[in-house]
Design an enzyme around this catalytic site. Structure first.
Site, mmCIF file in Angstrom:
data_model
loop_
_atom_site.group_PDB
_atom_site.id
_atom_site.type_symbol
_atom_site.label_atom_id
_atom_site.label_comp_id
_atom_site.label_asym_id
_atom_site.label_seq_id
_atom_site.Cartn_x
_atom_site.Cartn_y
_atom_site.Cartn_z
ATOM 1 N N GLY A 511 0.829 -1.200 0.000
ATOM 2 C CA GLY A 511 0.000 0.000 0.000
ATOM 3 C C GLY A 511 0.859 1.245 0.000
ATOM 4 O O GLY A 511 1.942 1.280 0.596
ATOM 5 N N GLY A 513 0.604 5.762 0.030
ATOM 6 C CA GLY A 513 -0.239 6.928 0.242
ATOM 7 C C GLY A 513 0.601 8.112 0.654
ATOM 8 O O GLY A 513 1.841 8.032 0.741
ATOM 9 N N GLY A 514 -0.092 9.236 0.903
ATOM 10 C CA GLY A 514 0.628 10.427 1.321
ATOM 11 C C GLY A 514 1.343 10.242 2.640
ATOM 12 O O GLY A 514 2.310 10.941 2.943
ATOM 13 N N PHE A 515 0.889 9.260 3.432
ATOM 14 C CA PHE A 515 1.511 8.999 4.732
ATOM 15 C C PHE A 515 2.821 8.244 4.591
ATOM 16 O O PHE A 515 3.654 8.250 5.490
ATOM 17 C CB PHE A 515 0.558 8.173 5.593
ATOM 18 C CG PHE A 515 0.097 6.913 4.926
ATOM 19 C CD1 PHE A 515 0.894 5.784 4.893
ATOM 20 C CD2 PHE A 515 -1.137 6.857 4.291
ATOM 21 C CE1 PHE A 515 0.484 4.632 4.262
ATOM 22 C CE2 PHE A 515 -1.554 5.693 3.662
ATOM 23 C CZ PHE A 515 -0.753 4.583 3.639
ATOM 24 N N GLY A 516 3.007 7.513 3.479
ATOM 25 C CA GLY A 516 4.174 6.668 3.316
ATOM 26 C C GLY A 516 3.765 5.331 2.732
ATOM 27 O O GLY A 516 2.737 5.217 2.063
ATOM 28 N N VAL A 518 3.154 0.947 3.084
ATOM 29 C CA VAL A 518 2.814 -0.172 3.960
ATOM 30 C C VAL A 518 3.461 -1.418 3.381
ATOM 31 O O VAL A 518 3.308 -1.709 2.186
ATOM 32 C CB VAL A 518 1.292 -0.365 4.071
ATOM 33 C CG1 VAL A 518 0.981 -1.543 4.990
ATOM 34 C CG2 VAL A 518 0.616 0.896 4.593
ATOM 35 N N ASP A 629 -11.917 10.028 9.790
ATOM 36 C CA ASP A 629 -11.414 9.743 8.448
ATOM 37 C C ASP A 629 -11.976 8.409 7.947
ATOM 38 O O ASP A 629 -11.245 7.540 7.481
ATOM 39 C CB ASP A 629 -9.881 9.714 8.445
ATOM 40 C CG ASP A 629 -9.302 9.886 7.042
ATOM 41 O OD1 ASP A 629 -10.049 10.345 6.145
ATOM 42 O OD2 ASP A 629 -8.120 9.559 6.840
#
Length: 807
Positions: A511, A513-516, A518, A629
């Protein structure tokens, strides 16, 4: 070595010295009423005589300090003096020996988890055995009484068979560093084959072709005894065994409660198969049916939901009796019986089975409640009209319901203590946790701010009201671990993480995303694969959100929430380690992929699971939690397709008693899912999550993103576009093409209505997540009913075609 006390009951008490108004159909051979801790004989409000146990002769070599009588500190309004205000306290193992006749006995234990002088009732944990059966293990009457709905007192009823030695031994064993207590004990004989001792082949295990053997070695615990369609029936109005029957309204699923006919003038004609002691006449004179409207009855199930302990078999007894004058012949009222969504009996016709109007009959079934988390689960009992043979009435009926837990192979009926909320209190109040807690005095000094004082005061009032102040080592669930006092999950070293991810190998990324990223990995020492989320330094989910998620998930354990295993913050890294979800996110299975589309029923079940997770956050966790969220990428699916809500970095916490009180906060979330009321007013409530979940529901139905800029302007936002289609009654035109023709019309209507209500402009007009769970379960019922009906119709058509071909 623990001291063993042995007390022998030499006096048998038959009924009550005071005459009962009606002679009972059954006279028990043994009826013992023991008022534990009482020094003399007493009479209860129902007119029965209770014998005190203070004068029993104990062994002269036994220390009297191991057992003593005590009196409850106060009497709650719902609690009678006899047998609850006196108790016997045990600091060591203690056995009562009741000389009784051979055969099955009702054994009832009475508990009043109150304050007793010099004792902290919250620390009372003990086990109870009867002959070779374990009835309770590490039992806390305090925790049981504290569960919703809260109870002033507890009655535990068991069925135990006494062998030819004519002795019933009931032993109380305190857990280490604890004590046991009991307020009353009742022993009542019963007919030999009333519940257990039935011949093989008479009770079927639902969902299989196997029969369950209920011989005389089977011990039972009464879980429910309901007078369906009627009110409570007191013990002295039973058939002689002093059973209590309760009304069924609290257990009916949803608003579809049918009607409750009462035929007081009906004559109940008991038979050899259903003897007069089986159930009181009033149980058979009252009933619950679906109502007079066939079109409505065809579209719902009359359903009862009864929470039970996981990991046990249950005997379910359904009582029937047709007493309405219009039902006198076979094929007038025919219905199907479902237990846990499985057909227990098809085409039940009470008149045909019993032999006539006013003749009672019962049906026994055994169901399995599998092991799992949480430790309790719902046992569903449902009835629905059968139209296979074109009966006169499209209806169903039930008069009574009994549910019994059956002992395991090791003779145990014991289950874990209930999972109750543990209210987190401030250090100031923790210091006050003592027997003087009820005399707490809030002193507001000049140096203490008024806001802080009020918070402490209200926290304490709530804590008192809930009766849930527990010593932390005894709590069974969700121990609060603030970061300042340590984190309740495992810390992994960076070396562990690097090994698990092969130095953050891109080949292991599951995975982005903007968070980093997975990663899927395996950490040495763990027996299962994990998901490792590495937050990058440029992520919008900064350090505060990182620690927020750790603090929150380290407290939470629920089947529909993702489990946090640990974290790593070495070398300024921000890494979270979760259970690996084999089937990825919900969005992965809706669009923009080459996966096989999910069937509609499976989508419904996933929505129900996610809704339960959010409901847990809002109303059942240690603190009130607003996710903030909610979206399809934050709903994960395990190997069994169980939905689990994830990603708590943006979540907000507050006191549980402040539910739906707005939290003023900066707007955060995901565009397309965000509550417009929250966006405009900066006021966050649980209803903001409800709005986001409404978007998720339409996303599941339509298989398209919440925002799609490739579409025409009015269709870009899914929420607005779907609401317009619902208003114009064109929702069928935008659902997932794969689902076309596969959703029952009534199910689609209810589902769309749920999503529409979630998306209401004003938050107060939206349902709670608990309401959403119930409505989604109803939608699933409608779908299952429609599919079952379609299966029957297809079978009829095939049969008709076969007959035509033969002719």
């Amino acid at each position: 070595m623990q001291t063993i006390l042995v007390s022998t009951v030499f006096l048998l008490i038959f009924f009550s010295a005071a005459p009962l108004t009606n002679s009972a159909p059954y006279t028990p051979t043994d009826h013992i009423l023991l008022n534990c801790g009482a020094s003399s004989n007493t009479t209860s409000l129902d007119g029965q005589n209770w014998v005190g146990d203070a004068d029993y002769k104990y062994s002269s070599s036994i220390s009297k300090s191991s057992s003593f009588a005590s009196i409850a500190s106060y009497q709650e309004p719902s609690v009678t003096e006899v047998p609850y205000m006196t108790a016997r306290i045990f600091h060591g193992k203690f056995t009562y020996k009741f000389p009784v006749s051979p055969g099955p006995k009702f054994l009832r234990l009475y508990f009043y988890p109150n304050e007793y002088p010099g004792l902290d009732i919250t620390t009372s944990f003990f086990s109870v055995t009867a002959n070779n059966y374990t009835l309770l293990h590490n039992f806390s009457a305090y925790l049981v009484a504290a569960t919703n709905p809260q109870k002033g007192f507890i009655i535990k009823e068991f069925v135990v068979t006494v062998s030819n030695n004519k002795m019933l031994h009931v032993t109380f064993s305190p857990s280490p560093y604890s004590f046991a207590f009991v307020n009353g004990i009742e022993v009542v004989s019963m007919p030999t084959h009333l519940y257990a001792g039935q011949k093989y082949g008479s009770v079927r295990l639902v969902g299989t072709n196997y029969f369950f053997e209920l011989d005389n070695t089977t011990a039972l615990e009464t879980a429910y005894r309901l007078n369906v369609g009627g009110g409570d029936v007191s013990n002295i109005d039973d058939t002689g065994m002093f059973r209590t029957w309760h009304g069924d309204m609290d257990y009916i699923f949803g608003a579809a409660s049918g009607v409750a006919p009462f035929e007081p003038e009906a004559t109940i004609k008991y038979t050899l198969a259903t003897p007069i002691y089986t159930a009181p006449q009033v149980v058979y004179k009252t009933s619950r049916t679906m109502g007079p409207t066939a079109s409505i009855n065809s579209n719902y199930n009359l359903t009862w939901v009864c929470p039970v302990d996981s990991g046990f078999y249950y005997l379910v007894r359904l009582h029937f009796c047709e007493t309405q004058p219009e039902v006198t012949m076979p094929n007038q009222r025919v219905f199907n019986i479902f237990l846990n969504n499985q057909t227990a009996e098809a085409s039940m016709d009470v008149i045909a089975v019993s032999g006539g109007n006013g003749v009672p009959v019962y049906r026994d079934y055994v169901v399995w409640a599998p092991h799992g988390s949480p430790s309790t689960q719902d046992l569903w009992v449902a009835i629905h009209p059968s139209t296979k043979n074109h009966p006169e009435f499209i209806d169903a009926i039930l008069n009574g319901l009994e549910i019994f837990k059956l002992n395991k192979t090791d003779g145990s009926l014991a289950a874990p203590n209930p999972e109750v909320e543990v209210v987190h209190i401030s250090p100031l109040l923790e210091q006050k946790h003592s027997k003087t807690r009820r005399k707490f005095k809030a002193v507001i000094g000049a140096t203490m701010g008024s806001a802080t004082s009020l918070f402490l005061l209200f926290s304490y009032i709530f804590w008192q009201k809930k009766h849930l102040l527990l010593i932390q080592k005894f709590s069974q669930r969700r121990k609060v671990s603030p970061l300042s006092k340590g984190i309740g999950c495992k810390h992994f070293s960076l070396a562990d993480i690097l090994t698990a991810t092969n130095n953050f190998d891109d080949a292991l990324v599951i995975g982005r995303g903007g968070f980093g990223n997975v990663y899927k990995g395996h950490i040495q020492g763990l027996q299962y694969e994990v998901a490792i989320k590495r937050l990058n330094s440029m992520s919008h989910q900064g350090e505060n959100e990182f620690w927020t998620e750790i603090e929150m998930l380290s407290q939470l354990r629920y089947i529909n929430l993702v489990s946090l295993i640990g974290y790593c913050n070495d070398n300024n890294e921000m890494i979270l380690v979760y259970d690996y979800m084999v089937n990825g996110t919900l969005r992965d299975h809706l669009y923009n992929n080459d996966k096989i589309p999910l069937p509609w029923k499976q989508r419904l079940q996933i929505c129900i699971g996610a809704a339960r997770g959010l409901d847990y956050l809002h109303s059942s966790a240690v603190q009130r939690i607003i996710h903030r969220d909610v979206k399809t990428t934050n709903i994960l699916l395990d190997e069994k397709w169980v939905a689990k809500v994830s990603d708590f970095g943006l979540s907000k916490m507050g006191p549980i008693f402040m539910a739906n009180v707005p939290i003023t906060t900066m707007v955060k979330g995901t565009f397309g899912y965000m509550d417009p009321e929250y966006y405009r007013r900066l006021q966050l409530t649980e209803k903001s999550d409800v709005y986001s979940f409404g978007v998720v529901l339409f996303e599941v139905l339509c298989a398209r993103p919440a925002v799609d800029i490739k579409l025409e302007d009015e269709q870009i936002g899914l929420a607005g576009w779907a609401l317009k289609c619902v208003e114009n009654e064109t929702i069928e035109q935008i659902i997932d093409p794969y689902l076309q023709g596969k959703i029952a019309p009534e199910c689609l209507r209810v589902f769309a209505e749920i999503a529409e209500n979630c998306l209401r402009e004003v938050g107060l007009e939206r349902p709670t997540m608990s309401d959403v769970v119930g409505m989604l379960e109803f939608a699933l019922q409608l779908q299952e009913t429609a599919e079952a009906k379609q299966t029957v119709q297809v079978g009829d058509r095939i049969q008709a075609r076969t007959i035509d071909e033969v002719v």
